[in-house]
Design a protein around this motif. Structure first.
Motif, short mmCIF file in Angstrom:
data_model
loop_
_atom_site.label_atom_id
_atom_site.label_comp_id
_atom_site.label_asym_id
_atom_site.label_seq_id
_atom_site.Cartn_x
_atom_site.Cartn_y
_atom_site.Cartn_z
N ARG A 142 22.94 4.16 30.81
CA ARG A 142 23.07 5.60 30.51
C ARG A 142 21.80 6.12 29.85
NH1 ARG A 142 28.39 4.91 28.79
NH2 ARG A 142 27.86 5.13 26.59
N SER B 126 27.39 11.75 40.65
CA SER B 126 28.36 10.84 40.03
C SER B 126 28.57 9.55 40.83
CB SER B 126 29.71 11.56 39.88
OG SER B 126 30.18 11.98 41.15
N THR B 127 27.67 9.26 41.74
CA THR B 127 27.83 8.06 42.59
C THR B 127 28.00 6.80 41.75
OG1 THR B 127 26.48 9.06 44.34
CG2 THR B 127 26.79 6.67 44.40
N ALA C 298 28.90 6.65 38.55
CA ALA C 298 29.56 7.07 37.30
C ALA C 298 30.21 5.89 36.58
CB ALA C 298 30.60 8.14 37.60
N HIS C 299 30.82 4.96 37.34
CA HIS C 299 31.48 3.83 36.69
C HIS C 299 30.48 2.90 36.02
CE1 HIS C 299 30.34 2.33 40.62
NE2 HIS C 299 30.52 1.09 40.20
N VAL C 300 29.26 2.80 36.59
CA VAL C 300 28.22 2.00 35.94
C VAL C 300 27.78 2.68 34.66
CG1 VAL C 300 25.94 0.96 36.20
CG2 VAL C 300 27.46 1.12 38.19
N ALA D 173 29.55 4.59 32.82
CA ALA D 173 30.63 4.50 31.84
C ALA D 173 30.68 3.13 31.17
CB ALA D 173 31.97 4.81 32.51
N GLU D 174 30.32 2.10 31.91
CA GLU D 174 30.44 0.74 31.40
C GLU D 174 29.18 0.23 30.71
OE1 GLU D 174 31.44 -1.51 34.84
OE2 GLU D 174 33.44 -0.63 35.06
N ASP D 175 28.04 0.81 31.01
CA ASP D 175 26.76 0.26 30.54
C ASP D 175 25.98 1.32 29.75
OD1 ASP D 175 24.22 -0.87 30.23
OD2 ASP D 175 24.41 -2.01 32.10
#
Length: 364
Positions: A353, A340-341, A343-345, A347-349
């Motif tokens: 994904r 999950s390093t 994870a924010h990328v 979630a946003e892109d």
């Protein structure tokens, strides 16, 4: 001065096809000849590519992508935006007033006093004038001046002695060179003249101060403009001329922007079958590539870059088409791409994904 040099031909020292030196002439005559040629006079000079008239009736339209020079910006890296526009001899000409100003600036390049300012102004106008790359290539003696500007700073590379003002001046020259590299009528002529090899000394520098980083970034921009059109001959050139080690080094130790551009270029090289074969056919070379790609991922743990993550993932997906590379990645792929390093990328892109999902499925 020999005949080949004075009339346009192969430069005896560098192997670069020159556009003809004018320095044996009187300065006033130099300027008159340059202006006449730039305006598309009936006099024709011979270059590696036949000189084309660049005046009102024969201006060629194209897209000048990328924005480099004294202040490279993230939004224009490697000319990754923009597409080639088909050209024709009857294309719309530049506005008369604008053309006259450009012609005068090209004449100013022949003045040692005015050259730096002329380079800066031409560079500033590069996005406003899509015909400028063709005009520069065809204007008598102008490309030779750009080559001289590049070669002149070689002694400042090692030991590092480059000032910001000198770096900005050369970056402006490289920005103009990128216009030539971008246009479909001049791109291959630039490549066949071996001009990209003039930039390799800049890419081999390791100093991380801004003036050297800008120099590497603008040089990568020229190469990025050449490779983005997926031409096999272009890719072959960069494979044969040993560009890949320089590219991989910048991917490993360069600034974020340089990493983005260098990884984009590497991705374009391995998309081509010839480039892919070159990288994967040698086990040691393949191992080095995979180690560097893992390093790039690991270096983004503290400061992730969505653009860079996507480029690296695309490279890994392509390399997984090779069985040996696939097996190595199954064993040694960076855990940061699996956990999950980023994870924010994710979630946003949405596009990232999809890429990471494609990679993991391919390795499963």
């Amino acid at each position: 001065m020999n005949a080949a040099t004075s009339s346009g031909g192969l430069h005896p020292a560098s192997g670069i096809v020159t556009q003809g030196y004018m320095y044996a002439q009187h300065p006033q005559q130099q300027q008159q000849n340059a202006l006449a040629q730039s305006k598309g006079s009936d006099a024709k000079y011979q270059n590696q590519a036949q000189y084309a008239r660049v005046g009102g009736s024969a201006a060629v339209s194209g897209v000048a992508s990328g924005s480099y020079g004294a202040a490279p910006s993230a939004g224009n890296v490697a000319g990754t935006t923009g597409v080639p526009v088909s050209s024709n001899a009857g294309g719309q000409a530049m506005a008369d007033g604008d053309s006259e100003a450009l012609y005068q600036l090209m004449v100013e390049l022949f003045s040692a006093t005015n050259r730096e300012q002329a380079l800066a102004e031409l560079s500033r106008r590069r996005d406003q004038n899509p015909d400028l790359g063709v005009a520069l290539w065809n204007a008598y003696g102008v490309m030779t001046i750009l080559y001289q500007e590049i070669i002149a700073i070689y002694p400042l590379l090692n030991p590092p002695a480059l000032t910001m003002s000198v770096s900005n001046r050369v970056c402006n020259s490289l920005a103009l060179l990128q216009l030539v590299a971008t246009h479909e009528q001049t791109r291959m002529q630039l490549l066949k003249a071996n001009v990209p090899q003039l930039l390799y000394p800049f890419l081999s520098t390791t100093s991380k101060v801004k003036q050297y980083d800008n120099l590497r970034l603008t040089s990568l921009g020229v190469i990025g403009a050449l490779v983005k059109y997926d031409n096999r001959e272009v890719i072959s050139f960069f494979v044969v001329t040993e560009f890949l080690p320089l590219c991989l080094k910048i991917m490993d130790i360069g600034s974020e922007l340089c990493k983005v551009v260098a990884t984009f270029i590497f991705q374009k090289i391995i998309i081509d079958d010839g480039g892919f074969q070159y990288v994967t056919s040698n086990p040691k070379r393949l191992h080095t590539v995979l180690v560097i790609l893992n390093n790039v991922v690991n270096q983004m743990v503290t400061m992730p870059s969505g653009r860079l993550l996507k480029s690296v993932t695309k490279c890994l997906i392509r390399l997984a088409d090779n069985q040996e590379a696939k097996e190595k990645m199954q064993e040694g792929l960076s855990e940061h791409l699996r956990d999950s390093t980023f994870a924010h990328v994710l979630a946003e892109d949405v596009s990232y994904r999809r890429l990471i999902y494609q990679l993991l499925v391919k390795l499963s």
